[in-house]
Design a protein around this motif. Structure first.
Motif, PDB file in Angstrom:
ATOM      1  N   GLN A 289       0.831  -1.205   0.000  1.00 48.27           N
ATOM      2  CA  GLN A 289       0.000   0.000   0.000  1.00 48.27           C
ATOM      3  C   GLN A 289       0.866   1.256   0.000  1.00 48.27           C
ATOM      4  OE1 GLN A 289      -2.466  -0.803   3.447  1.00 48.27           O
ATOM      5  NE2 GLN A 289      -4.170  -1.534   2.175  1.00 48.27           N
ATOM      6  N   GLN A 290       1.993   1.196   0.702  1.00 49.82           N
ATOM      7  CA  GLN A 290       2.916   2.332   0.689  1.00 49.82           C
ATOM      8  C   GLN A 290       3.461   2.550  -0.722  1.00 49.82           C
ATOM      9  OE1 GLN A 290       6.025   2.145   3.615  1.00 49.82           O
ATOM     10  NE2 GLN A 290       7.059   3.976   2.862  1.00 49.82           N
ATOM     11  N   SER A 291       3.805   1.468  -1.400  1.00 50.33           N
ATOM     12  CA  SER A 291       4.279   1.566  -2.775  1.00 50.33           C
ATOM     13  C   SER A 291       3.215   2.187  -3.668  1.00 50.33           C
ATOM     14  CB  SER A 291       4.652   0.172  -3.290  1.00 50.33           C
ATOM     15  OG  SER A 291       5.012   0.224  -4.653  1.00 50.33           O
ATOM     16  N   GLN A 292       1.973   1.775  -3.471  1.00 49.42           N
ATOM     17  CA  GLN A 292       0.871   2.305  -4.290  1.00 49.42           C
ATOM     18  C   GLN A 292       0.662   3.796  -4.049  1.00 49.42           C
ATOM     19  OE1 GLN A 292      -3.211   0.950  -3.414  1.00 49.42           O
ATOM     20  NE2 GLN A 292      -3.403   0.462  -5.595  1.00 49.42           N
ATOM     21  N   ARG A 293       0.768   4.220  -2.795  1.00 46.86           N
ATOM     22  CA  ARG A 293       0.609   5.650  -2.487  1.00 46.86           C
ATOM     23  C   ARG A 293       1.707   6.473  -3.141  1.00 46.86           C
ATOM     24  NH1 ARG A 293      -0.742   3.620   2.675  1.00 46.86           N
ATOM     25  NH2 ARG A 293       1.398   3.990   3.402  1.00 46.86           N
ATOM     26  N   MET A 294       2.897   5.904  -3.197  1.00 44.94           N
ATOM     27  CA  MET A 294       4.032   6.625  -3.752  1.00 44.94           C
ATOM     28  C   MET A 294       3.963   6.710  -5.274  1.00 44.94           C
ATOM     29  SD  MET A 294       6.998   4.989  -1.325  1.00 44.94           S
ATOM     30  CE  MET A 294       8.371   5.896  -2.036  1.00 44.94           C
ATOM     31  N   ASP A 295       3.518   5.614  -5.912  1.00 41.66           N
ATOM     32  CA  ASP A 295       3.508   5.589  -7.374  1.00 41.66           C
ATOM     33  C   ASP A 295       2.671   4.405  -7.837  1.00 41.66           C
ATOM     34  OD1 ASP A 295       3.954   5.683 -10.066  1.00 41.66           O
ATOM     35  OD2 ASP A 295       6.144   5.593  -9.958  1.00 41.66           O
ATOM     36  N   ASP A 296       1.448   4.670  -8.294  1.00 47.75           N
ATOM     37  CA  ASP A 296       0.584   3.569  -8.721  1.00 47.75           C
ATOM     38  C   ASP A 296       0.947   3.055 -10.106  1.00 47.75           C
ATOM     39  OD1 ASP A 296      -0.333   5.583 -10.343  1.00 47.75           O
ATOM     40  OD2 ASP A 296      -2.388   5.594  -9.577  1.00 47.75           O
ATOM     41  N   PHE A 297       2.035   3.583 -10.669  1.00 43.33           N
ATOM     42  CA  PHE A 297       2.556   3.116 -11.954  1.00 43.33           C
ATOM     43  C   PHE A 297       3.298   1.786 -11.813  1.00 43.33           C
ATOM     44  CE2 PHE A 297       5.869   3.281 -15.300  1.00 43.33           C
ATOM     45  CZ  PHE A 297       5.057   3.355 -16.409  1.00 43.33           C
ATOM     46  N   VAL A 298       3.686   1.432 -10.585  1.00 38.13           N
ATOM     47  CA  VAL A 298       4.495   0.240 -10.345  1.00 38.13           C
ATOM     48  C   VAL A 298       3.753  -1.008 -10.820  1.00 38.13           C
ATOM     49  CG1 VAL A 298       5.595  -1.170  -8.563  1.00 38.13           C
ATOM     50  CG2 VAL A 298       5.700   1.327  -8.423  1.00 38.13           C
ATOM     51  N   GLU A 299       4.465  -1.835 -11.568  1.00 35.51           N
ATOM     52  CA  GLU A 299       3.851  -3.010 -12.178  1.00 35.51           C
ATOM     53  C   GLU A 299       3.479  -4.070 -11.139  1.00 35.51           C
ATOM     54  OE1 GLU A 299       6.611  -4.425 -15.045  1.00 35.51           O
ATOM     55  OE2 GLU A 299       5.979  -3.023 -16.596  1.00 35.51           O
ATOM     56  N   GLY A 300       2.348  -4.726 -11.364  1.00 33.73           N
ATOM     57  CA  GLY A 300       1.958  -5.886 -10.579  1.00 33.73           C
ATOM     58  C   GLY A 300       1.373  -5.600  -9.220  1.00 33.73           C
ATOM     59  N   LEU A 301       1.229  -4.331  -8.879  1.00 37.83           N
ATOM     60  CA  LEU A 301       0.778  -3.994  -7.527  1.00 37.83           C
ATOM     61  C   LEU A 301      -0.604  -4.571  -7.217  1.00 37.83           C
ATOM     62  CD1 LEU A 301       1.831  -0.322  -6.674  1.00 37.83           C
ATOM     63  CD2 LEU A 301       2.295  -2.399  -5.354  1.00 37.83           C
ATOM     64  N   ASP A 302      -1.514  -4.472  -8.155  1.00 38.39           N
ATOM     65  CA  ASP A 302      -2.888  -4.924  -7.901  1.00 38.39           C
ATOM     66  C   ASP A 302      -2.925  -6.404  -7.530  1.00 38.39           C
ATOM     67  OD1 ASP A 302      -3.862  -2.414  -8.366  1.00 38.39           O
ATOM     68  OD2 ASP A 302      -4.407  -2.796 -10.455  1.00 38.39           O
ATOM     69  N   LEU A 303      -2.187  -7.214  -8.266  1.00 33.95           N
ATOM     70  CA  LEU A 303      -2.188  -8.652  -8.002  1.00 33.95           C
ATOM     71  C   LEU A 303      -1.556  -8.966  -6.649  1.00 33.95           C
ATOM     72  CD1 LEU A 303      -1.257 -10.079 -11.531  1.00 33.95           C
ATOM     73  CD2 LEU A 303      -3.489 -10.103 -10.403  1.00 33.95           C
ATOM     74  N   TYR A 304      -0.463  -8.273  -6.339  1.00 36.48           N
ATOM     75  CA  TYR A 304       0.195  -8.516  -5.050  1.00 36.48           C
ATOM     76  C   TYR A 304      -0.692  -8.049  -3.892  1.00 36.48           C
ATOM     77  CZ  TYR A 304       4.475  -9.486  -7.686  1.00 36.48           C
ATOM     78  OH  TYR A 304       5.416 -10.015  -8.538  1.00 36.48           O
ATOM     79  N   LEU A 305      -1.393  -6.949  -4.088  1.00 36.53           N
ATOM     80  CA  LEU A 305      -2.310  -6.459  -3.049  1.00 36.53           C
ATOM     81  C   LEU A 305      -3.442  -7.453  -2.802  1.00 36.53           C
ATOM     82  CD1 LEU A 305      -2.456  -2.682  -4.023  1.00 36.53           C
ATOM     83  CD2 LEU A 305      -1.784  -3.565  -1.775  1.00 36.53           C
ATOM     84  N   ILE A 306      -3.978  -8.004  -3.871  1.00 40.60           N
ATOM     85  CA  ILE A 306      -5.046  -9.003  -3.728  1.00 40.60           C
ATOM     86  C   ILE A 306      -4.533 -10.224  -2.969  1.00 40.60           C
ATOM     87  CG2 ILE A 306      -6.464 -10.653  -5.015  1.00 40.60           C
ATOM     88  CD1 ILE A 306      -6.747  -8.465  -7.190  1.00 40.60           C
ATOM     89  N   GLU A 307      -3.322 -10.651  -3.289  1.00 43.44           N
ATOM     90  CA  GLU A 307      -2.735 -11.805  -2.599  1.00 43.44           C
ATOM     91  C   GLU A 307      -2.562 -11.530  -1.106  1.00 43.44           C
ATOM     92  OE1 GLU A 307       1.325 -14.580  -2.702  1.00 43.44           O
ATOM     93  OE2 GLU A 307       0.896 -13.183  -4.350  1.00 43.44           O
ATOM     94  N   ALA A 308      -2.091 -10.306  -0.777  1.00 40.24           N
ATOM     95  CA  ALA A 308      -1.916  -9.952   0.636  1.00 40.24           C
ATOM     96  C   ALA A 308      -3.252  -9.889   1.356  1.00 40.24           C
ATOM     97  CB  ALA A 308      -1.171  -8.629   0.743  1.00 40.24           C
ATOM     98  N   GLN A 309      -4.245  -9.311   0.707  1.00 40.72           N
ATOM     99  CA  GLN A 309      -5.563  -9.185   1.323  1.00 40.72           C
ATOM    100  C   GLN A 309      -6.224 -10.550   1.533  1.00 40.72           C
ATOM    101  OE1 GLN A 309      -7.137  -6.527  -1.616  1.00 40.72           O
ATOM    102  NE2 GLN A 309      -6.453  -4.662  -0.551  1.00 40.72           N
ATOM    103  N   LYS A 310      -6.079 -11.438   0.557  1.00 41.23           N
ATOM    104  CA  LYS A 310      -6.609 -12.782   0.709  1.00 41.23           C
ATOM    105  C   LYS A 310      -5.904 -13.526   1.834  1.00 41.23           C
ATOM    106  CE  LYS A 310      -8.363 -13.695  -3.961  1.00 41.23           C
ATOM    107  NZ  LYS A 310      -8.197 -14.530  -5.186  1.00 41.23           N
ATOM    108  N   GLY A 311      -4.590 -13.310   1.906  1.00 40.86           N
ATOM    109  CA  GLY A 311      -3.824 -13.957   2.969  1.00 40.86           C
ATOM    110  C   GLY A 311      -4.287 -13.521   4.346  1.00 40.86           C
ATOM    111  N   LEU A 312      -4.536 -12.205   4.481  1.00 44.69           N
ATOM    112  CA  LEU A 312      -5.031 -11.694   5.770  1.00 44.69           C
ATOM    113  C   LEU A 312      -6.423 -12.235   6.082  1.00 44.69           C
ATOM    114  CD1 LEU A 312      -3.975  -7.918   5.966  1.00 44.69           C
ATOM    115  CD2 LEU A 312      -3.381  -9.742   7.557  1.00 44.69           C
ATOM    116  N   ALA A 313      -7.264 -12.278   5.063  1.00 45.99           N
ATOM    117  CA  ALA A 313      -8.635 -12.753   5.273  1.00 45.99           C
ATOM    118  C   ALA A 313      -8.670 -14.224   5.668  1.00 45.99           C
ATOM    119  CB  ALA A 313      -9.461 -12.532   4.010  1.00 45.99           C
ATOM    120  N   GLY A 314      -7.666 -14.987   5.194  1.00 42.56           N
ATOM    121  CA  GLY A 314      -7.644 -16.406   5.491  1.00 42.56           C
ATOM    122  C   GLY A 314      -7.088 -16.763   6.841  1.00 42.56           C
ATOM    123  N   LYS A 315      -6.577 -15.757   7.552  1.00 42.55           N
ATOM    124  CA  LYS A 315      -6.009 -16.036   8.884  1.00 42.55           C
ATOM    125  C   LYS A 315      -7.104 -16.271   9.911  1.00 42.55           C
ATOM    126  CE  LYS A 315      -1.409 -14.043   8.928  1.00 42.55           C
ATOM    127  NZ  LYS A 315      -0.496 -13.124   9.620  1.00 42.55           N
TER     128      LYS A 315
END
Length: 315
Positions: free
Chosen positions: A289-315
């Motif tokens: 999320q910090q990377s996204q705030r700094m520059d949403d141009f960064v490649e692959g952020l959406d997929l990595y964010l979804i993976e992190a969010q799913k991981g948190l939800a599965g805990k």
């Protein structure tokens, strides 16, 4: 008595002219001292002299512009913007400041404001290398890759020996997934000048896109042999270590990259990926999320964010 009165008027006029000349002389003296301090590498002393001149004339554009450039070179972009904008307010036809301010807007990610200032330059000097080159950089950030390509091509026509233009054309080709074209441009660039680190960084990205990890790593090691503290090369090498599962080496490179350049959003993305691999989803999400705030141009952020969010939800 009449003679004395006339003499008094003459003397008063002479004193007024003398005073005006004295102020101008002081302004030029402060400017000269400031510039001499800059040549010696003493920017703080230079700022002192420029500020002294501005106390005499708050619209002394040479001092305002030079002060802005000092702050720009110190990466203190908001302060630089204040000084450059003061020049525009004082002397709207002072052309060099529009280019300076456009570069400052670029660093502040105010890309449309930067383009507006470049249009001021274009109205007077429509075909200059810095104009086209800077436009190319801006359009790249805006993901307007066709416009970026056209701008860099104009810059290349204005300065065909400029290797930096070729590297940026290769970068645009990389983003357009024209990998063979990008690789060719980079190889030609390196043949012309093998000391441009960004050429090796971009070549590494191209090789990664072509699944040539060994060649990508070789390009990055060459970049780091030129400058062991190049933050982008360290971050990119850290990313390859992530792909290969060498997590300790990855973390070392990525942390060093962040230390050298805390404003590189890609490094925070990569550190987020590191925590994803550790299944530490909370820290992964925070960094992504910090990377996204700094520059949403960064490649692959959406997929990595979804993976992190799913991981948190599965805990």
């Amino acid at each position: 008595m009449k003679f004395k009165g006339i003499l008094l008027i003459i003397l008063s006029s002479w004193l007024l002219v003398s005073c005006l000349e004295s102020t101008e002389t002081k302004l030029q003296r402060f400017l000269l001292k400031g510039n001499e301090a800059l040549i010696k590498g003493n920017s703080q002393q230079a700022l002192y002299y420029f500020e002294q001149s501005l106390k005499l004339d708050s619209c002394f554009v040479d001092a305002l512009n030079n002060s802005g450039t000092i702050y720009f070179n110190q990466n203190r972009f908001p302060q630089a913007l204040d000084y450059y904008s003061a020049v525009v307010n004082c002397q709207p036809d002072y052309l060099p400041v529009y280019f300076n301010r456009a570069n400052t807007y670029y660093e502040l990610k105010e890309y449309f404001s930067a383009l507006q200032d470049l249009n001021k330059v274009r109205s007077v000097k429509p075909d200059t290398f810095p104009l086209h080159f800077t436009e190319g950089l801006i359009y790249t950030k805006l993901r307007s890759f066709d416009k970026a390509k056209k701008s860099f091509e104009k810059a290349f026509r204005a300065s065909s020996d400029n290797v930096e233009v070729m590297v940026n054309l290769a970068t645009v080709a990389y983003y357009q997934q024209r990998y063979d074209s990008a690789k060719h441009l980079l190889e030609v660039s390196i043949q012309k000048d093998d000391s441009i680190i960004n050429a090796y960084n971009t070549l590494a990205l191209v090789e990664l896109a072509l699944n040539n990890r060994a060649d990508a790593m070789s390009a990055l090691n060459t970049a780091l042999s030129l400058d062991k503290d190049d933050a982008y090369a360290l971050n990119n090498r850290g990313y390859i270590h992530l792909l290969e599962g060498n997590l300790d080496e990855a973390l070392t490179d990525i942390n060093q990259s962040i230390f050298l350049d805390p404003n590189n959003a890609w490094a925070y993305r990569n550190k987020g990926i590191y925590y994803l691999k550790l299944k530490d989803y909370e820290n992964a999400l925070r960094l992504l999320q910090q990377s996204q705030r700094m520059d949403d141009f960064v490649e692959g952020l959406d997929l990595y964010l979804i993976e992190a969010q799913k991981g948190l939800a599965g805990k």
